[in-house]
Design a protein around this motif. Structure first.
Motif, mmCIF file in Angstrom:
data_model
loop_
_atom_site.group_PDB
_atom_site.id
_atom_site.type_symbol
_atom_site.label_atom_id
_atom_site.label_comp_id
_atom_site.label_asym_id
_atom_site.label_seq_id
_atom_site.Cartn_x
_atom_site.Cartn_y
_atom_site.Cartn_z
ATOM 1 N N GLY A 134 0.627 -1.288 0.329
ATOM 2 C CA GLY A 134 -0.224 -0.511 -0.419
ATOM 3 C C GLY A 134 1.042 1.496 0.212
ATOM 4 O O GLY A 134 2.382 1.223 -0.504
ATOM 5 N N GLU B 227 1.815 -0.837 5.147
ATOM 6 C CA GLU B 227 0.672 -1.064 4.968
ATOM 7 C C GLU B 227 0.385 -2.577 2.932
ATOM 8 O O GLU B 227 1.619 -2.367 2.456
ATOM 9 C CB GLU B 227 -0.120 -0.359 4.426
ATOM 10 C CG GLU B 227 -1.719 -0.384 3.505
ATOM 11 C CD GLU B 227 -2.346 0.925 3.212
ATOM 12 O OE1 GLU B 227 -3.539 1.249 3.583
ATOM 13 O OE2 GLU B 227 -1.971 2.157 2.598
ATOM 14 N N THR C 180 -2.905 -8.420 11.301
ATOM 15 C CA THR C 180 -2.973 -8.873 10.008
ATOM 16 C C THR C 180 -4.903 -9.842 10.262
ATOM 17 O O THR C 180 -4.646 -10.301 10.972
ATOM 18 C CB THR C 180 -2.386 -9.590 9.371
ATOM 19 O OG1 THR C 180 -0.750 -9.001 9.576
ATOM 20 C CG2 THR C 180 -2.068 -10.551 8.008
ATOM 21 N N LEU D 100 -5.098 -8.875 4.720
ATOM 22 C CA LEU D 100 -4.779 -7.209 4.599
ATOM 23 C C LEU D 100 -3.832 -7.525 5.716
ATOM 24 O O LEU D 100 -4.131 -7.491 6.770
ATOM 25 C CB LEU D 100 -6.437 -6.517 4.728
ATOM 26 C CG LEU D 100 -7.044 -7.183 4.002
ATOM 27 C CD1 LEU D 100 -8.500 -5.933 4.188
ATOM 28 C CD2 LEU D 100 -6.670 -6.086 2.146
ATOM 29 N N HIS D 101 -3.263 -6.039 5.634
ATOM 30 C CA HIS D 101 -2.144 -5.745 6.617
ATOM 31 C C HIS D 101 -2.015 -3.820 6.304
ATOM 32 O O HIS D 101 -2.472 -3.400 6.079
ATOM 33 C CB HIS D 101 -0.731 -5.615 5.683
ATOM 34 C CG HIS D 101 -0.359 -7.529 5.276
ATOM 35 N ND1 HIS D 101 0.306 -8.304 6.970
ATOM 36 C CD2 HIS D 101 -0.101 -7.770 4.334
ATOM 37 C CE1 HIS D 101 0.493 -8.899 5.942
ATOM 38 N NE2 HIS D 101 0.218 -9.409 5.006
ATOM 39 N N LYS D 102 -2.139 -3.754 7.713
ATOM 40 C CA LYS D 102 -2.789 -2.123 7.716
ATOM 41 C C LYS D 102 -1.513 -2.184 9.372
ATOM 42 O O LYS D 102 -1.532 -3.257 10.516
ATOM 43 C CB LYS D 102 -4.710 -2.192 8.383
ATOM 44 C CG LYS D 102 -5.041 -1.749 6.929
ATOM 45 C CD LYS D 102 -6.742 -1.562 7.636
ATOM 46 C CE LYS D 102 -7.314 -2.286 6.321
ATOM 47 N NZ LYS D 102 -9.226 -1.807 6.936
ATOM 48 N N GLN E 205 -2.376 -2.660 13.366
ATOM 49 C CA GLN E 205 -3.862 -3.546 13.111
ATOM 50 C C GLN E 205 -3.000 -4.450 12.351
ATOM 51 O O GLN E 205 -2.444 -4.814 12.082
ATOM 52 C CB GLN E 205 -4.368 -3.287 12.270
ATOM 53 C CG GLN E 205 -5.288 -1.594 12.837
ATOM 54 C CD GLN E 205 -6.863 -1.751 11.356
ATOM 55 O OE1 GLN E 205 -6.606 -2.574 11.351
ATOM 56 N NE2 GLN E 205 -6.926 -0.020 11.585
ATOM 57 N N GLU F 284 -1.461 -5.849 0.848
ATOM 58 C CA GLU F 284 -2.578 -6.916 0.285
ATOM 59 C C GLU F 284 -2.241 -8.271 -0.119
ATOM 60 O O GLU F 284 -1.434 -8.002 -1.686
ATOM 61 C CB GLU F 284 -3.896 -6.101 0.071
ATOM 62 C CG GLU F 284 -5.239 -7.272 -0.300
ATOM 63 C CD GLU F 284 -6.355 -6.779 -1.046
ATOM 64 O OE1 GLU F 284 -7.066 -5.904 -0.386
ATOM 65 O OE2 GLU F 284 -6.595 -7.036 -2.010
#
Length: 282
Positions: free
Chosen positions: A179, A184, A211, A204-206, A209, A186
């Protein structure tokens, strides 16, 4: 399992004269308790069984070892006659006499404990107009009890649902896309299925937060979903169907770092799913 292993029921009338004299009803001890079956064991059987029949055994005779050379050590092959008392899947008239072969564990000294009058659950294939059925696996005769009945009925409902997830054949593509922010990104894993239905795992990696990953068995991908619950059909399809590592050539991420991230995400998915535990011998 080829049909050749289970053919010849029609000729068994002549074979019965050769059956060992100490058959299914010669001992007082009950049949050995089978190991507690896992969810995967039951799906393995039910997924390939057009018929799931409850029946009561009338006669069960042990075939000579020469007539069953492929039976695993410690087991014997029975020629069984049983009366159908109902069908959990498929159509079998109540009260119909059915005949089949089944492999069972032997008791002390290689004898077969009594099976006469036992209620059993059969995972089988049949032929229209015939009283012979073929078990989908040599050990696909299970001793019936209420708990097993409830578990199998629930599983058959899962398998028969319109949105039931299909069998997974493998992974066709893995792709990690970073991202705009550090941490970030995906990963998408595209799966091949037995019926051609789309299946995708999204990771999803944020930043800041945990995974999160989810699976979709349709063209609509919900990246906000959660991993499947253990001992459900979506869990079984993944835990028991995914290869233990990404196949060569499917990781098409742009660079080495991205390819490493996609591979790590895949390993974490397998870890989260846990093992596909089975109690039946294979």
């Amino acid at each position: 399992m080829g049909m050749s292993r289970w053919t010849g029921l029609a000729a068994l009338a002549g074979v019965l004269a050769l059956i060992q004299p100490h058959g299914a009803n010669a001992l007082a001890a009950p049949p050995p308790a089978a190991p507690a079956l896992h969810y995967a064991d039951l799906v393995d059987l039910a997924d390939s069984a057009p018929l799931v029949i409850r029946a009561e055994i009338r006669n069960a005779d042990l075939l000579p070892a020469a007539r069953a050379p492929d039976v695993r050590p410690g087991w014997g092959r029975l020629y069984v006659e049983a009366v159908a008392s109902g069908a959990l899947r498929g159509m079998v008239p109540q009260g119909m006499l059915i005949r089949y072969l089944a492999d069972v564990p032997l008791g002390p000294k290689g004898k077969v404990p009594p099976y006469k009058k036992l209620s059993v659950l059969l995972f089988a294939r049949g032929k229209a107009g015939s009283d012979e059925v073929q078990l989908v696996a040599p050990d696909a005769q299970l001793i019936w009890n209420q708990d097993l009945d409830v578990r199998v009925r629930s599983l058959l409902s899962e398998l028969g649902a319109s949105d039931a997830p299909p069998r997974i054949n493998g992974v066709t593509q893995a792709l990690f896309e970073p991202g705009n922010l550090v941490g970030e990104g995906e990963t998408q894993l595209f799966l091949s299925t037995a019926n051609g239905q789309p299946a995708t795992i999204t990771v999803l990696h944020k930043p800041g937060q945990p995974t999160n990953w989810s699976v979709s068995f349709s063209e609509v991908v919900d990246a906000r979903g959660r991993p499947p619950v253990p001992d459900t059909l979506p869990w079984y399809r993944l835990a028991c169907g995914l290869p233990r590592s990404l196949p060569n050539g499917v990781n098409v991420s742009d660079n080495n770092d991205d390819r490493v991230q996609a591979a790590v995400d895949y390993e974490n998915i397998l870890h989260d799913l846990g093992p596909c535990e089975r109690a039946r011998g294979h």
